[in-house]
Design a protein around this motif. Structure first.
Motif, PDB file in Angstrom:
ATOM      1  N   GLY A   9      30.945  39.656  44.878  1.00  0.00           N
ATOM      2  CA  GLY A   9      29.748  40.107  44.183  1.00  0.00           C
ATOM      3  C   GLY A   9      29.929  41.485  43.568  1.00  0.00           C
ATOM      4  O   GLY A   9      29.519  41.736  42.427  1.00  0.00           O
ATOM      5  N   ALA A  10      30.585  42.379  44.315  1.00  0.00           N
ATOM      6  CA  ALA A  10      30.843  43.724  43.805  1.00  0.00           C
ATOM      7  C   ALA A  10      31.795  43.682  42.615  1.00  0.00           C
ATOM      8  O   ALA A  10      31.632  44.413  41.633  1.00  0.00           O
ATOM      9  CB  ALA A  10      31.415  44.601  44.917  1.00  0.00           C
ATOM     10  N   ALA A  11      32.813  42.803  42.709  1.00  0.00           N
ATOM     11  CA  ALA A  11      33.769  42.670  41.610  1.00  0.00           C
ATOM     12  C   ALA A  11      33.075  42.156  40.349  1.00  0.00           C
ATOM     13  O   ALA A  11      33.321  42.660  39.241  1.00  0.00           O
ATOM     14  CB  ALA A  11      34.904  41.735  42.011  1.00  0.00           C
ATOM     15  N   ARG A  12      32.190  41.191  40.513  1.00  0.00           N
ATOM     16  CA  ARG A  12      31.474  40.649  39.352  1.00  0.00           C
ATOM     17  C   ARG A  12      30.586  41.710  38.714  1.00  0.00           C
ATOM     18  O   ARG A  12      30.463  41.780  37.486  1.00  0.00           O
ATOM     19  CB  ARG A  12      30.652  39.433  39.783  1.00  0.00           C
ATOM     20  N   ALA A  13      29.957  42.542  39.544  1.00  0.00           N
ATOM     21  CA  ALA A  13      29.136  43.624  39.019  1.00  0.00           C
ATOM     22  C   ALA A  13      29.990  44.618  38.239  1.00  0.00           C
ATOM     23  O   ALA A  13      29.588  45.115  37.176  1.00  0.00           O
ATOM     24  CB  ALA A  13      28.414  44.333  40.166  1.00  0.00           C
ATOM     25  N   ALA A  14      31.200  44.877  38.758  1.00  0.00           N
ATOM     26  CA  ALA A  14      32.119  45.780  38.061  1.00  0.00           C
ATOM     27  C   ALA A  14      32.567  45.170  36.734  1.00  0.00           C
ATOM     28  O   ALA A  14      32.654  45.870  35.721  1.00  0.00           O
ATOM     29  CB  ALA A  14      33.319  46.082  38.945  1.00  0.00           C
ATOM     30  N   PHE A  15      32.845  43.866  36.727  1.00  0.00           N
ATOM     31  CA  PHE A  15      33.248  43.195  35.492  1.00  0.00           C
ATOM     32  C   PHE A  15      32.144  43.323  34.433  1.00  0.00           C
ATOM     33  O   PHE A  15      32.424  43.550  33.253  1.00  0.00           O
ATOM     34  CB  PHE A  15      33.519  41.708  35.737  1.00  0.00           C
TER      35      PHE A  15
ATOM     36  N   PHE B  18      45.155  39.867  41.497  1.00  0.00           N
ATOM     37  CA  PHE B  18      44.637  39.000  42.564  1.00  0.00           C
ATOM     38  C   PHE B  18      43.137  38.769  42.412  1.00  0.00           C
ATOM     39  O   PHE B  18      42.625  37.696  42.751  1.00  0.00           O
ATOM     40  CB  PHE B  18      44.971  39.598  43.941  1.00  0.00           C
ATOM     41  N   ILE B  19      42.424  39.758  41.892  1.00  0.00           N
ATOM     42  CA  ILE B  19      40.979  39.596  41.691  1.00  0.00           C
ATOM     43  C   ILE B  19      40.703  38.514  40.659  1.00  0.00           C
ATOM     44  O   ILE B  19      39.830  37.654  40.838  1.00  0.00           O
ATOM     45  CB  ILE B  19      40.340  40.923  41.242  1.00  0.00           C
ATOM     46  N   PHE B  20      41.469  38.531  39.579  1.00  0.00           N
ATOM     47  CA  PHE B  20      41.238  37.572  38.501  1.00  0.00           C
ATOM     48  C   PHE B  20      41.705  36.167  38.875  1.00  0.00           C
ATOM     49  O   PHE B  20      41.079  35.175  38.472  1.00  0.00           O
ATOM     50  CB  PHE B  20      41.905  38.070  37.219  1.00  0.00           C
ATOM     51  N   CYS B  21      42.771  36.080  39.659  1.00  0.00           N
ATOM     52  CA  CYS B  21      43.173  34.762  40.169  1.00  0.00           C
ATOM     53  C   CYS B  21      42.068  34.181  41.050  1.00  0.00           C
ATOM     54  O   CYS B  21      41.740  33.001  40.953  1.00  0.00           O
ATOM     55  CB  CYS B  21      44.457  34.887  40.983  1.00  0.00           C
ATOM     56  N   GLY B  22      41.517  35.019  41.895  1.00  0.00           N
ATOM     57  CA  GLY B  22      40.439  34.565  42.773  1.00  0.00           C
ATOM     58  C   GLY B  22      39.201  34.148  41.996  1.00  0.00           C
ATOM     59  O   GLY B  22      38.509  33.195  42.367  1.00  0.00           O
ATOM     60  N   LEU B  23      38.933  34.839  40.893  1.00  0.00           N
ATOM     61  CA  LEU B  23      37.777  34.508  40.062  1.00  0.00           C
ATOM     62  C   LEU B  23      37.869  33.087  39.524  1.00  0.00           C
ATOM     63  O   LEU B  23      36.870  32.361  39.469  1.00  0.00           O
ATOM     64  CB  LEU B  23      37.676  35.502  38.903  1.00  0.00           C
ATOM     65  N   ALA B  24      39.075  32.667  39.145  1.00  0.00           N
ATOM     66  CA  ALA B  24      39.251  31.325  38.587  1.00  0.00           C
ATOM     67  C   ALA B  24      38.979  30.235  39.614  1.00  0.00           C
ATOM     68  O   ALA B  24      38.730  29.081  39.246  1.00  0.00           O
ATOM     69  CB  ALA B  24      40.662  31.178  38.028  1.00  0.00           C
ATOM     70  N   ALA B  25      39.038  30.594  40.895  1.00  0.00           N
ATOM     71  CA  ALA B  25      38.787  29.612  41.951  1.00  0.00           C
ATOM     72  C   ALA B  25      37.313  29.510  42.327  1.00  0.00           C
ATOM     73  O   ALA B  25      36.936  28.609  43.086  1.00  0.00           O
ATOM     74  CB  ALA B  25      39.603  29.959  43.195  1.00  0.00           C
ATOM     75  N   ARG B  26      36.485  30.386  41.821  1.00  0.00           N
ATOM     76  CA  ARG B  26      35.079  30.388  42.223  1.00  0.00           C
ATOM     77  C   ARG B  26      34.283  29.171  41.740  1.00  0.00           C
ATOM     78  O   ARG B  26      33.407  28.703  42.455  1.00  0.00           O
ATOM     79  CB  ARG B  26      34.389  31.676  41.750  1.00  0.00           C
ATOM     80  N   PRO B  27      34.557  28.614  40.536  1.00  0.00           N
ATOM     81  CA  PRO B  27      33.824  27.399  40.163  1.00  0.00           C
ATOM     82  C   PRO B  27      34.010  26.269  41.164  1.00  0.00           C
ATOM     83  O   PRO B  27      33.123  25.429  41.342  1.00  0.00           O
ATOM     84  CB  PRO B  27      34.409  27.039  38.791  1.00  0.00           C
TER      85      PRO B  27
ATOM     86  N   LEU C 217      32.002  46.819  33.055  1.00  0.00           N
ATOM     87  CA  LEU C 217      33.107  47.057  32.125  1.00  0.00           C
ATOM     88  C   LEU C 217      33.000  46.200  30.874  1.00  0.00           C
ATOM     89  O   LEU C 217      33.769  46.386  29.934  1.00  0.00           O
ATOM     90  CB  LEU C 217      34.443  46.779  32.825  1.00  0.00           C
ATOM     91  N   ASP C 218      32.076  45.242  30.897  1.00  0.00           N
ATOM     92  CA  ASP C 218      31.870  44.318  29.785  1.00  0.00           C
ATOM     93  C   ASP C 218      33.154  43.556  29.443  1.00  0.00           C
ATOM     94  O   ASP C 218      33.531  43.416  28.278  1.00  0.00           O
ATOM     95  CB  ASP C 218      31.349  45.055  28.542  1.00  0.00           C
ATOM     96  N   LEU C 219      33.821  43.077  30.497  1.00  0.00           N
ATOM     97  CA  LEU C 219      35.018  42.270  30.276  1.00  0.00           C
ATOM     98  C   LEU C 219      34.625  40.916  29.690  1.00  0.00           C
ATOM     99  O   LEU C 219      33.602  40.339  30.064  1.00  0.00           O
ATOM    100  CB  LEU C 219      35.781  42.062  31.593  1.00  0.00           C
ATOM    101  N   LYS C 220      35.444  40.413  28.803  1.00  0.00           N
ATOM    102  CA  LYS C 220      35.174  39.138  28.139  1.00  0.00           C
ATOM    103  C   LYS C 220      36.137  38.080  28.689  1.00  0.00           C
ATOM    104  O   LYS C 220      37.342  38.144  28.418  1.00  0.00           O
ATOM    105  CB  LYS C 220      35.359  39.278  26.625  1.00  0.00           C
ATOM    106  N   PHE C 221      35.621  37.139  29.450  1.00  0.00           N
ATOM    107  CA  PHE C 221      36.475  36.158  30.112  1.00  0.00           C
ATOM    108  C   PHE C 221      36.592  34.858  29.324  1.00  0.00           C
ATOM    109  O   PHE C 221      35.607  34.335  28.797  1.00  0.00           O
ATOM    110  CB  PHE C 221      35.936  35.841  31.512  1.00  0.00           C
TER     111      PHE C 221
END
Length: 237
Positions: free
Chosen positions: A11-17, A50-59, A20-24
């Protein structure tokens, strides 16, 4: 056992993203299995991969347990978090313990995250893959999940200052179909097939990346073979 730390960290990582207005741009996330063990394998171009790899597994509602160098677990801030999220420390002088830990987790139905290049590629091209991921998948009887990241090097990578401002950086992630690791196939052949698949995904991610360098001073994050000024493969330690 309840996951008391990992979900809040996500949740904290998503708030940071968002800050930063990252475009995924994530494609292939449906290749992540919703249950059962697997070894997730990615290229490695930045400290936050590692954060971004983990993000892809969230769906798929999966939490990835990453194998990371033991020194990260000794840090007073990251150490307690890494242990609480059940990541796996790797002491390169005594890798057997980490291997057994990962194998047990895979057999228990976990997804284990591995960067088979073992270190960040400063050329942003694929280095040689170590065979540990393939051996784990073979012994545990689980598939390998190839993945490629692109754009993460612009945030924070080896030899460059962190750039965590609101720069709207695109992050492109591609997840491929599972690669089977038959116990009858030579580990090195599986590793070669896996690397080839990650290479294909990396090239696809690079083609899909929506921006190019802004000028001569912004070419450092582009590989030499694509016209950038990143070091050529083998030019860095």
């Amino acid at each position: 056992m309840a996951e008391l730390v990992y979900p809040p960290v996500i949740g904290a990582a998503r708030a940071a993203f968002k800050a930063l207005d990252l475009k995924f741009d994530i494609a292939g996330a449906d290749n992540i299995p919703r249950r059962g063990g697997a070894v997730l394998v990615s290229n490695h171009i930045g400290y936050l991969d590692f954060i971004f790899c983990g993000l892809a597994a969230r769906p798929a509602k999966r939490l990835v347990r990453f194998m990371a160098k033991e020194s990260v677990f000794r840090h007073k801030v990251s150490g307690p978090l890494m242990r609480a999220m059940k990541h796996i420390p790797v002491d390169r002088a005594q890798g057997v313990h980490a291997y057994k830990h990962a194998l047990s987790a895979l057999r228990g139905g976990e997804i284990i995250g591995v960067f088979p290049e073992a270190t960040i590629s400063e050329s942003f091209t694929l280095k040689t893959f170590k065979s540990g991921a393939a051996r784990l998948a073979q012994e545990a009887g689980v598939p390998l999940l190839p993945m490629a990241l692109w754009g993460t090097q612009r945030l924070w990578t080896k030899g460059h200052k962190r750039d965590l401002g609101r720069n709207h950086f695109p992050i492109t992630i591609r997840v491929g179909e599972p690669v089977e690791a038959s116990p009858d196939e030579h580990t090195e052949k599986i590793t070669d097939r896996l690397r080839s698949r990650v290479q294909d995904l990396l090239e696809a991610a690079q083609r899909a990346y929506p921006v190019r360098p802004k000028g001569p001073d912004d070419t450092w994050w582009v590989p030499a073979h694509l016209g950038g000024t990143a070091p050529a493969p083998g030019a860095t330690a």
